[in-house]
Motif scaffolding. Structure first.
Motif, PDB file in Angstrom:
ATOM      1  N   PRO A 257      -4.373  -2.958  -1.450  1.00  0.00           N
ATOM      2  CA  PRO A 257      -4.084  -2.415  -2.844  1.00  0.00           C
ATOM      3  C   PRO A 257      -3.084  -1.114  -2.863  1.00  0.00           C
ATOM      4  CG  PRO A 257      -6.220  -1.879  -2.012  1.00  0.00           C
ATOM      5  CD  PRO A 257      -5.750  -2.797  -0.998  1.00  0.00           C
ATOM      6  N   SER A 258      -2.546  -0.985  -3.920  1.00  0.00           N
ATOM      7  CA  SER A 258      -1.783   0.479  -4.143  1.00  0.00           C
ATOM      8  C   SER A 258      -2.677   1.450  -4.559  1.00  0.00           C
ATOM      9  CB  SER A 258      -0.464   0.346  -4.736  1.00  0.00           C
ATOM     10  OG  SER A 258       0.152   1.480  -5.259  1.00  0.00           O
ATOM     11  N   GLU A 259      -2.760   2.497  -3.842  1.00  0.00           N
ATOM     12  CA  GLU A 259      -3.846   3.562  -4.578  1.00  0.00           C
ATOM     13  C   GLU A 259      -3.203   4.212  -5.830  1.00  0.00           C
ATOM     14  OE1 GLU A 259      -6.959   3.995  -3.372  1.00  0.00           O
ATOM     15  OE2 GLU A 259      -6.501   2.352  -2.072  1.00  0.00           O
ATOM     16  N   ARG A 260      -1.778   4.139  -5.860  1.00  0.00           N
ATOM     17  CA  ARG A 260      -1.282   4.687  -7.017  1.00  0.00           C
ATOM     18  C   ARG A 260      -1.018   3.886  -8.191  1.00  0.00           C
ATOM     19  NH1 ARG A 260       3.091   7.674  -4.946  1.00  0.00           N
ATOM     20  NH2 ARG A 260       1.611   9.624  -5.162  1.00  0.00           N
ATOM     21  N   TRP A 261      -0.955   2.654  -7.812  1.00  0.00           N
ATOM     22  CA  TRP A 261      -0.510   1.578  -9.089  1.00  0.00           C
ATOM     23  C   TRP A 261      -1.562   0.257  -8.926  1.00  0.00           C
ATOM     24  CZ3 TRP A 261       2.001   4.628 -11.769  1.00  0.00           C
ATOM     25  CH2 TRP A 261       3.114   5.581 -11.213  1.00  0.00           C
ATOM     26  N   ARG A 262      -2.441   0.207  -9.774  1.00  0.00           N
ATOM     27  CA  ARG A 262      -3.532  -0.713  -9.904  1.00  0.00           C
ATOM     28  C   ARG A 262      -4.398  -0.952  -8.636  1.00  0.00           C
ATOM     29  NH1 ARG A 262      -3.220   0.464 -13.905  1.00  0.00           N
ATOM     30  NH2 ARG A 262      -2.382  -0.370 -15.850  1.00  0.00           N
ATOM     31  N   PRO A 263      -4.943   0.099  -8.194  1.00  0.00           N
ATOM     32  CA  PRO A 263      -5.672  -0.006  -6.793  1.00  0.00           C
ATOM     33  C   PRO A 263      -6.852  -0.912  -6.824  1.00  0.00           C
ATOM     34  CG  PRO A 263      -6.646   1.897  -8.339  1.00  0.00           C
ATOM     35  CD  PRO A 263      -5.261   1.298  -9.020  1.00  0.00           C
ATOM     36  N   SER A 264      -7.176  -1.885  -7.913  1.00  0.00           N
ATOM     37  CA  SER A 264      -8.240  -2.869  -7.768  1.00  0.00           C
ATOM     38  C   SER A 264      -7.572  -4.127  -7.271  1.00  0.00           C
ATOM     39  CB  SER A 264      -8.819  -3.078  -9.291  1.00  0.00           C
ATOM     40  OG  SER A 264      -7.963  -3.442 -10.155  1.00  0.00           O
TER      41      SER A 264
ATOM     42  N   ALA B 139       0.977  -1.260  -0.125  1.00  0.00           N
ATOM     43  CA  ALA B 139       0.062   0.020  -0.064  1.00  0.00           C
ATOM     44  C   ALA B 139       1.023   1.225   0.008  1.00  0.00           C
ATOM     45  CB  ALA B 139      -1.162   0.055   1.302  1.00  0.00           C
ATOM     46  N   SER B 140       2.096   1.127   0.381  1.00  0.00           N
ATOM     47  CA  SER B 140       3.033   2.411   0.522  1.00  0.00           C
ATOM     48  C   SER B 140       4.182   2.400  -0.274  1.00  0.00           C
ATOM     49  CB  SER B 140       3.367   2.518   2.031  1.00  0.00           C
ATOM     50  OG  SER B 140       3.854   1.375   2.560  1.00  0.00           O
TER      51      SER B 140
ATOM     52  N   HIS C 122      -5.430  -6.718  -4.722  1.00  0.00           N
ATOM     53  CA  HIS C 122      -5.001  -7.210  -3.491  1.00  0.00           C
ATOM     54  C   HIS C 122      -4.934  -8.480  -2.981  1.00  0.00           C
ATOM     55  CE1 HIS C 122      -9.436  -6.826  -3.718  1.00  0.00           C
ATOM     56  NE2 HIS C 122      -9.361  -7.501  -2.480  1.00  0.00           N
TER      57      HIS C 122
END
Length: 469
Positions: free
Chosen positions: A318-325, A274-275, A327
């Motif tokens: 999920p990574s909000e910046r890279w492919r948030p869908s 996530a970070s 996880h």
């Protein structure tokens, strides 16, 4: 209204604070305070401190804005910067180019423009060209430009009189270059100073030792590899900015059968997804995670059925910046978590330019995606390798094998190997899965008793379909 002396003390406090969210907050406040005072020197220093805080605090993408301002200011008013400031700025310039090259949001053309601007900046201010060569080399590696990489490495090797930091970076680059060319013996020779403890800096020997974990095992030194893992992981476990190095540790643990520790590390650091700011770092970490989950899933096939379908207790948000869908959640069982991680790697790889030379695993996944999207019958046959035995037959087989109250482990393992083969685009790896399904350890055909006769009769013949001339 703060005075100049107040802001100077605040600047010292900010620089003395360790990397992380607290330092970023202080640096942002420092910039506002220096602007309020209206002192040009302080504003320059505040921008440089903020850039460094973002960079070291794991928010590398945010570092670009204050950095761009600082570079523009240095070009307009070099008198506001000491020679040391300008050289530090060159090093940061090199790092910012690496940030851009490691993220799919920047195209290869944009990275090339950044390098050209860095070249002009270096020439105009009469600065050493080594940071420019380092930036060009890093970008070439990340963009998969092998010819350019060789040229950049040659230019870097012509420099002499390196500082300990520069020598450490040189060794790390050379080891990486040898490994990318498949020369593990050469990588170990280059790293001799790291292995014997004579070469050290802030990040040495940790980074190079992580690169050498599998080469040490291959050279017959598993104890040395274990020691290198412990020493380098002591640094790499500390913050998400080192997530890319987890790939080396997770791959080493997965491929040497240390699966319990591999899962322990994966659970400990899973939330870093996530970070992790750089997409290439996230991709590296996920590839390591995939290897661990794959090996654990294979090992679980020999255990009672419940072990395979128990929750993994692994969380990779999920990574909000890279492919948030994409996880992985704690409640997922092993097969589901493995499939989700594989899909995540594939989705992230697809965000990069096709011109970039991605790792073998990623290229394999992307090739499979293209094949499965093709309507061509011949291509479809290379993805589904069981002629005359389709997905519906496999599902019936799986249902029949699980019907008894105590399904046989051999049947569950057999089905798992068939599923592996059906999803594997690489011909040799697919053949390996099929061999494990249809043959015993001594190479003779396996028998699958207690399966319904109509299903058993529909199974392909491994010898006839795959080993015949």
């Amino acid at each position: 209204m703060p005075t100049r002396e107040d802001v100077l003390r605040f600047a010292d406090l900010t620089e003395g604070t360790g990397p992380g969210n607290r330092q970023i907050e202080l640096a942002e406040s420092l910039l506002a305070s220096s602007a309020a005072v209206g002192d040009a020197d302080l504003v320059v220093r505040a921008h440089m401190i903020l850039t460094d805080a973002y960079r070291k605090g794991g928010d590398e993408w945010s570092a670009i804005e204050p950095f761009v301002w600082t570079v523009a200011r240095a070009t307009e008013r070099p008198d506001l910067f000491s020679r040391d400031d300008l050289q530090v700025l060159s090093l940061v310039y090199s790092h910012v180019i690496a940030i851009a090259a490691s993220n799919p949001a920047a195209s290869t053309h944009q990275v090339a423009c950044l390098l050209a601007a860095f070249d002009r900046y270096t020439e105009r201010l009469g600065l050493p060209r080594r940071p420019l060569h380092e930036a060009s080399y890093t970008a070439s590696v990340l963009l998969g430009r092998q010819d350019a990489t060789d040229d950049d490495l040659t230019a870097l090797e012509l420099d002499d009189g390196l500082t300990p930091r520069g020598e450490s970076a040189r060794v790390t680059r050379l080891v990486d270059d040898r490994l990318r060319h498949g020369d593990t013996d050469g990588a170990l020779r280059v790293a001799r100073g790291v292995l014997d403890g004579t070469l050290r800096s802030a990040t040495q020997p940790h980074n190079t030792l992580a690169q050498l974990l599998l080469p040490l095992v291959e050279s017959g030194r598993p104890e040395r590899a274990w020691d290198a893992h412990l020493r380098s992981y002591a640094l790499h476990r500390r913050r998400p900015s080192t997530a890319a190095w987890l790939k080396e540790h997770l791959s080493y643990l997965a491929l040497t059968g240390q699966l319990e520790r591999g899962m322990r590390l994966l659970r400990r650091h899973g939330r870093w997804t996530a970070s992790t700011d750089a997409a290439s770092d996230l991709l590296d970490m996920l590839q390591g995670a995939y290897l661990v989950l794959r090996e654990v899933e294979r090992a679980a096939r020999g255990l009672p059925e419940g072990e395979l379908w128990m929750p993994t207790r692994l969380e990779m948000p999920p990574s909000e910046r890279w492919r948030p869908s994409a996880h992985v959640t704690r409640s997922m069982d092993l097969p589901t978590a493995l499939a989700a991680t594989r899909q995540w790697v594939s989705m992230l790889a697809g965000a990069f330019d096709d011109a970039r030379d991605l790792d073998v695993l990623v290229k394999r996944l992307r090739k499979a995606e293209r094949q499965m999207a093709s309507p061509d019958a011949d291509v479809a046959a290379t993805v589904w390798p069981l002629p005359g035995f389709g997905e519906a037959d496999l599902e019936r087989l799986e249902h029949a094998a699980r019907a008894p109250k105590s399904p046989r482990k051999t049947h569950l393992k057999f089905i798992a190997e068939l599923r592996d083969a059906s999803a594997e685009p690489d011909a040799l790896l697919r053949l390996s899965s099929l061999a494990r399904a249809f043959l015993k350890a001594d190479g003779t055909p396996a028998t699958h008793n207690m399966l319904p006769a109509d299903i058993a009769g529909a199974l392909p013949s491994f010898e006839a379909d795959y080993l015949s001339a």
